[in-house]
Design a protein around this motif. Structure first.
Motif, short mmCIF file in Angstrom:
data_model
loop_
_atom_site.label_atom_id
_atom_site.label_comp_id
_atom_site.label_asym_id
_atom_site.label_seq_id
_atom_site.Cartn_x
_atom_site.Cartn_y
_atom_site.Cartn_z
N SER A 100 -43.63 35.11 68.47
CA SER A 100 -44.74 35.93 68.92
C SER A 100 -46.09 35.23 68.73
CB SER A 100 -44.70 37.30 68.21
OG SER A 100 -45.81 37.50 67.39
N SER A 101 -46.12 34.13 67.98
CA SER A 101 -47.42 33.52 67.71
C SER A 101 -47.83 32.50 68.77
CB SER A 101 -47.43 32.89 66.32
OG SER A 101 -46.60 31.77 66.28
N LEU A 102 -46.96 32.22 69.73
CA LEU A 102 -47.33 31.31 70.82
C LEU A 102 -47.37 32.08 72.13
CD1 LEU A 102 -45.03 28.26 69.96
CD2 LEU A 102 -47.33 28.72 69.14
N ASN A 103 -48.44 31.91 72.89
CA ASN A 103 -48.55 32.58 74.19
C ASN A 103 -47.49 32.03 75.15
OD1 ASN A 103 -49.29 33.59 76.66
ND2 ASN A 103 -51.49 33.39 76.26
N PRO A 104 -46.54 32.89 75.58
CA PRO A 104 -45.43 32.39 76.39
C PRO A 104 -45.86 31.83 77.75
CG PRO A 104 -45.42 34.79 76.29
CD PRO A 104 -46.44 34.32 75.31
N ARG A 105 -47.07 32.16 78.19
CA ARG A 105 -47.53 31.71 79.50
C ARG A 105 -48.28 30.39 79.45
NH1 ARG A 105 -45.55 35.31 83.59
NH2 ARG A 105 -44.66 36.90 82.26
N LYS A 106 -48.40 29.81 78.27
CA LYS A 106 -49.19 28.57 78.17
C LYS A 106 -48.30 27.41 77.78
CE LYS A 106 -53.79 30.09 77.28
NZ LYS A 106 -54.92 29.92 76.38
N LEU A 114 -56.10 24.21 72.43
CA LEU A 114 -57.01 25.36 72.49
C LEU A 114 -58.11 25.32 71.42
CD1 LEU A 114 -57.75 28.11 73.76
CD2 LEU A 114 -56.16 29.18 72.16
N VAL A 144 -42.62 17.13 74.82
CA VAL A 144 -42.69 18.58 74.99
C VAL A 144 -44.09 19.05 75.38
CG1 VAL A 144 -40.83 18.95 73.33
CG2 VAL A 144 -43.19 19.21 72.59
N ASN A 147 -44.14 21.28 78.23
CA ASN A 147 -43.16 22.36 78.26
C ASN A 147 -43.78 23.67 77.80
OD1 ASN A 147 -41.14 19.78 77.41
ND2 ASN A 147 -40.51 21.14 79.05
N PHE A 148 -42.96 24.74 77.92
CA PHE A 148 -43.43 26.06 77.53
C PHE A 148 -42.68 26.52 76.27
CE2 PHE A 148 -44.90 25.68 81.77
CZ PHE A 148 -46.06 26.42 81.81
N SER A 150 -40.88 29.00 75.58
CA SER A 150 -39.51 29.49 75.75
C SER A 150 -38.49 28.36 75.82
CB SER A 150 -39.42 30.35 77.01
OG SER A 150 -39.74 29.57 78.14
N GLN A 151 -38.97 27.14 76.03
CA GLN A 151 -38.04 26.03 76.14
C GLN A 151 -37.74 25.38 74.78
OE1 GLN A 151 -40.70 24.37 79.42
NE2 GLN A 151 -38.70 23.64 80.04
N LEU A 152 -38.43 25.86 73.75
CA LEU A 152 -38.26 25.22 72.44
C LEU A 152 -37.48 26.12 71.49
CD1 LEU A 152 -41.82 23.77 71.78
CD2 LEU A 152 -39.96 22.81 73.11
#
Lengths: 327, 337, 313
Positions: A100-106, A114, A144, A147-148, A150-152
């Motif tokens: 939850s601590s990483l924005n999934p869209r970035k 950032l 990576v 990458n996003f 969700s891929q990690l």
């Protein structure tokens, strides 16, 4: 050597909780008169059950929540006089759940850079290089970058969160349960990484955790929190070897070390964590305390200095307590 | 003479996924005796929770379950009708889940939920069911039990809810309880209490208990026997003392090195780590599942599937070709030093 | 040993099991999304039909057989070509209306009006509703109370009656219809955006951005908005279909688009007298309206399916 990077003096945070329709609001003292000093280079662990106010305290130290009362100082300057950007350069958080601590869209790259962007860093052409440097430092492969999240894997994500927190080289890192959402084998990797980074970058950690085995491994100092107050504080070794407060004792007694010759301990704490809206009189721990004395029901304990910190317990108000302390 | 409560032989669970077949659980054999605690330990994704769901026949629809034998107290519960299975579930074996808030129905009182299973499975009157509920709530350490019956789940704290869940699991006097990470969502102090309670009740009611967890501290304190799972397979079984004092499989050893042990691990020192990642279980995997992360791997390990060997110590088995020769002993000693 | 790690690393494709260090476990969200979109039948059909209608509207001046306003009373009420009538002619594939105007041309131009009103009203209501909803969800407290009050007030107004009242008071035109609809149907945007924002706001990455010193503007626009955009798209399609149907209804009642402009709702109204003699006059614009609304709804449902959280990792 012993310079204070972060100091809280008697800070309190009160929330007004509505107690039902048309019944007005009641105060909830989430943090109630906390004194805390964070020395450069130390790892201060803040332990306590959920609802004891650790998270509220951490939010105030990050400048996300102003204290109702009391003063906070960062590097000798009052927190209120610093801008959000200035605070962000000194203190950074690492959260519990890397999902939850990483924005999934970035992308990973834009998450890690950032902080540079927010601080208005002059030289965007160096961002990628600096991101890759910090990625290498936290053990993330460079590829990576695009990458996003969700891929990690969970461990990799937590490394991304650590890289984001560290890219501007803050002095203090507030780790809120940094490994409790991770698998055992990944947890040890992240703990090792945090140790290495502390030495390499000269970081100071405030570590919030309920895993006392992890706390004992990492911490140099310990503060035990109960119902918004720090009831015992001291050097990790002293507190672990010779806990003074009955609550600290119970907490340490409930640690399950992997020793099959021991059974499950009985902490005699009772199931009920008190309702913070309806605090017990006197010592707030007395309803669960194994060493409760008659005066504990009325008399709130005051801080009593110990070898390396302080304890708040009526046991040590008399001579008997002092003897125990020195023994 | 001990009585066998649960016998599982060659349990396999396959799940079709877009990229092929996910072999989530492969060839698991476990058994539990009356009064015994079996701990299944492993990291997320190793198949431990699916195994428990398979025993309860609660797997998702698309999962394919196969087993040579699945018996509850000498009676097969594999391939029986859903109706007969629902007679057994919650009655002769029951389950305790990790998150007590989501497994209690917020719309019904504690009393309704406690008595429902008993009234469905046994022909008892409302009054008798209520008496049993009060009796069990007191057993799990809930004060003012009778007045709690009218309360709703949201009025209770997390620790109390988990106690209610345990009382609910005990309502019909089951032979077997399966607890899936029953204390993971709770505070340390509450965790110790709940485990204490589980162990006590199990002894008192003489049930079989399967505890599924990733927490090695919990396992060490409560288990009689342990099954360590990795990537869908059992890699090592043995008594708690055997596993913790002399772990044989490189994975078990790696796991034990990963956790800091107060008083043993040097404070601030580097902890052990298992390099690499869990392999994908989609498709066939030749050779040992742990090979990609194992420090002892050699050509034989990759040649073909590694069976679960009986170890020369009694009641102990291990799925490793290399763990028990001199080489290994040497490495394990180095690892300790 | 290194060889072993490599060879098994290579065989690790997409996996639901993950805990280690060195592998990218999943394809990128973009490529996953493309795969899901083209694997969804409803979405593909809805998108396809909508695309055809869109092309009809854009290319109307090029592909129309005639002019939508040219009347020729001598050629009125020619049935469409599939009719068994001596009058049918390929000059008017869909026939002509009461005033002898080419029906196919009017359907093409009517698509322009429907799409224009649907899109413009959706944009206006989307802007209002999203702003209110996101602000309420992000700030909570007093802002939330005020927004909730506005939403409740809006919900207590019956859309059609208010639209009727306004249009009859200030007169009717395309612009008036767009604004009336746009200012009335933002409630769903506000409600959905509010709860979606509340959810995202509680996630740690928002707290992380706050502790990095990000401005509120940055957090709302670049941390929260991308994560609620999927809900926004779904609501936008629903509200666009909603606006198109409301326009047709208003035009049918004579309070929407005014003659001689070719609105599908108006065409149905003009033909209602002929229902028993020349049913095709009503059927053709009716079918067009049905196809448009259905395709937009299919698209919206499809978007919801492919962006739903259970479809993600």
């Amino acid at each position: 050597m012993s310079d204070v990077v972060l100091e809280a003096r008697d800070i309190t945070r009160t929330f007004m909780i509505s107690s039902g329709f048309m019944r007005g609001k009641r105060p909830l003292h989430a943090v109630n008169g906390v004194n805390l000093k964070l020395q450069r280079g130390e790892v201060l662990a803040l332990v306590g059950e959920s609802g004891c106010g650790k998270t509220t305290l951490a939010k105030m130290l990050l400048g996300l929540l102003p204290p109702t009362n009391g003063t906070l100082e960062l590097d000798g300057q009052p927190l209120g006089s610093l801008s959000h950007l200035e605070i962000a350069r000194i203190v950074q958080p690492i959260f519990q759940d890397p999902y939850s601590s990483l924005n999934p869209r970035k992308s990973i790259g834009s998450i890690i850079t950032l902080p540079l962007q927010v601080q208005g860093d002059k030289d965007p052409s160096t961002w990628r290089q600096r991101a890759e440097e910090i990625m290498e430092l936290v053990g993330l492969p460079r590829r990576v970058y695009n990458n996003f999240p969700s891929q990690l894997s969970g461990g990799q994500r937590q490394r991304v969160a650590i890289a984001r927190a560290l890219i501007n080289r803050p002095r203090v890192v507030i780790c809120d349960e940094p490994t409790s959402a991770l698998d055992v084998s990944v947890q040890s990797q992240i703990l090792n990484l945090l140790q290495d980074l502390r030495q390499e970058l000269g970081l100071t950690y405030l570590m919030i955790s309920h895993n006392l085995a992890v706390v004992e491994h990492m911490a140099t100092r310990i503060a035990v929190m109960y119902l918004g107050r720090i009831v015992e504080e001291g050097d990790a070794e002293t507190v672990f070897n010779n806990p003074q407060h009955p609550y600290t004792e119970a907490l340490l007694g409930s640690v399950l070390t992997p020793d099959p010759s021991l059974g499950v301990p009985d902490t005699h704490l009772g199931a009920a964590y008190p309702n913070p809206l309806d605090m017990p009189t006197g010592c707030s721990f007395h309803p669960r305390c194994a060493k409760m004395m008659p005066q504990c029901k009325q008399q709130a304990p005051r801080p009593i200095p110990t070898e390396s910190g302080h304890v708040e317990c009526n046991l040590y108000e008399d001579d008997q307590g002092k003897m125990r302390m020195t023994s | 003479m001990t009585e066998r409560i649960l016998e599982v032989e060659n349990l396999t669970i396959d799940i079709p996924v877009p990229s092929g077949i996910l072999h989530a659980v492969q060839d698991i054999s476990i058994h539990v005796d009356r009064g015994e605690t079996l701990c299944i330990v492993g990291e997320s994704g190793c198949g431990k929770s699916l195994t428990s769901l398979a025993i309860m026949d609660l797997l998702p629809k698309k999962a394919i379950r196969q087993a040579a034998r699945l018996e509850l107290a000498d009676e097969s519960i594999f391939g029986i009708s859903e109706r007969r299975m629902s007679d057994i579930r919650g009655n002769r074996m029951s389950m305790i889940f990790q998150e007590p808030m989501t497994s209690l129905n917020p719309a019904y009182t504690i009393g309704d939920q406690l008595t429902e299973a008993l009234r469905r499975h046994r022909k008892v009157s409302r009054g008798e069911a209520k008496d049993r509920a009060v009796f069990l709530l007191e057993k799990v350490g809930i004060t003012a039990a009778a007045s709690r019956l009218g309360q709703y789940p949201h009025q209770l704290s997390g620790g109390l809810r988990q106690r209610v869940m345990i009382a609910m699991a005990l309502m019909c006097g089951p032979d077997l309880i399966i607890a899936d990470e029953p204390t993971t969502a709770l505070d340390v102090t509450i965790q110790a209490q709940i485990l204490h309670l589980l162990a006590e009740l199990q002894r008192e009611f003489n049930m079989g208990l399967i505890l599924i967890t990733h927490d090695l501290g919990v396992v060490a304190r409560i288990a009689d026997r342990i099954a360590v799972m990795y990537a869908g397979q059992i890699v090592e079984t043995g008594s708690a003392a055997q596993i913790f004092t002399e772990p044989l499989h490189p994975y078990t050893r790696g796991l034990l090195d990963c956790i800091p042990i107060p008083g043993k691990t040097q404070r601030g020192a580097h902890l052990g780590a298992i390099p690499g990642i869990v392999p994908s279980l989609v498709g066939q995997m030749p050779g040992c599942h742990f090979a990609s992360r194992c420090p002892l791997v050699d050509d034989h390990c990759l040649a073909g599937a590694v069976p679960l060997f009986d170890h020369r110590d009694t009641n102990r088995s291990i799925r490793c070709l290399r763990a028990d020769n001199e080489d290994t002993q040497k490495i394990s000693q180095e690892g300790v030093a | 040993m290194t060889d072993v790690t490599k060879s098994s690393g290579a065989s690790q494709g997409g996996s639901i099991l993950s805990s280690g260090l060195d592998d990218i476990l999943e394809p990128s969200p973009g490529s996953l999304m493309r795969k899901r979109i083209f694997g969804h039948t409803g979405l593909v059909i809805g998108g396809g039909v909508l695309l055809i209608i869109l092309l009809m509207a854009i290319l109307a001046p090029v592909i129309s057989p005639g002019d939508p306003y040219d009347q020729d009373l001598s050629r009125k009420l020619i049935p469409p070509v599939w009719h068994e009538s001596a009058k049918v002619t390929w000059d008017h594939p869909l026939g002509t209306d009461l005033l002898g105007r080419d029906y196919m041309t009017r359907i093409f131009y009517g698509a322009r009006i429907s799409l224009l009103i649907g899109f413009a009203a959706m944009m206006i209501s989307g802007l209002i509703g999203t702003t209110l909803g996101v602000l309420a969800g992000y700030f909570g407290g007093k802002v939330d109370m005020v927004v909730n009050f506005i939403i409740t007030t809006r919900l207590s107004l019956p859309v059609v009656l208010v639209a009727l009242a306004v249009v009859s008071l200030i007169g009717s035109s395309l612009t008036v219809v767009i604004w009336v609809l746009g200012l009335l149907i933002w409630d769903r945007f506000a409600v959905v955006m509010r709860s979606a924002t509340q959810q995202v706001r509680g996630l740690d990455f928002v707290a992380a951005a706050q502790s990095l010193g990000c401005s509120t503007r940055h957090i709302i626009l670049s941390e929260i908005m991308p994560n609620v955009a999927n809900h926004l798209i779904v609501i936008a399609t629903i509200e666009m279909a909603h606006a198109i149907l409301l326009e047709a209804a208003l035009s049918f009642l004579g309070l929407g688009v005014q003659p001689p402009d070719p609105s599908w709702g108006l065409m149905i109204a003009e033909a209602k007298g002929m229902l028993f003699f020349d049913a095709w006059l009503i059927t053709i614009p009716g079918v067009a309206l049905f196809a448009l609304v259905l395709s937009i709804n299919l698209l919206g449902d499809g978007m919801r399916d492919v962006t739903a959280p259970e479809n993600r990792n």
